[in-house]
Design a protein around this motif. Sequence first.
Motif, short mmCIF file in Angstrom:
data_model
loop_
_atom_site.label_atom_id
_atom_site.label_comp_id
_atom_site.label_asym_id
_atom_site.label_seq_id
_atom_site.Cartn_x
_atom_site.Cartn_y
_atom_site.Cartn_z
N ILE A 31 0.84 -1.19 0.00
CA ILE A 31 0.00 0.00 0.00
C ILE A 31 0.88 1.25 0.00
CG2 ILE A 31 -1.75 1.29 1.28
CD1 ILE A 31 -2.68 -1.42 2.44
N ARG A 47 -1.73 5.32 4.52
CA ARG A 47 -1.51 3.91 4.82
C ARG A 47 -1.93 3.54 6.23
NH1 ARG A 47 4.39 2.59 4.38
NH2 ARG A 47 4.09 2.40 2.14
N GLN A 116 2.56 -0.56 -5.99
CA GLN A 116 1.82 -0.41 -4.74
C GLN A 116 0.40 0.05 -5.05
OE1 GLN A 116 4.47 2.40 -2.65
NE2 GLN A 116 4.76 0.77 -1.13
#
Length: 124
Positions: A31, A47, A116
């Motif tokens: 992430i 995040r 990501q």
Amino acid sequence: MPQPAAPLTEFIRTYEQATNSHDITQLVPLIAPGAVYWFSDGSYRGREAILSAVGKTFATIHDEIDQIDDLEWIALSNDHAICRYRFTWTGTINGQPRSRSGRGTNVLVNNAGTWQMLHEHLSA
């Protein structure tokens, strides 16, 4: 030149496996720090906020298994990729079996050679 879809599909499968592990630490590198997630129960920016929301889901839905199907890449470049899919989850809430299905859209970003999740939008 756009990235081929195979490595991106592998990323999505890794993300799916990390989610099904119920181990937050496996999700951290997948992430992006500035990611934004839109779930049915709210929106989460960054995040840490996302991982907190996911952790609450892990604590609420026991034995949860998530599955991504009908994965379709709708935009590919060297830096970004966008996919849409159908998802289902099954698990136990308060001792009762539960399941749900819906649609998802993800935006991936290539950060220095590492893909990501930059955005995830799930809806039932």
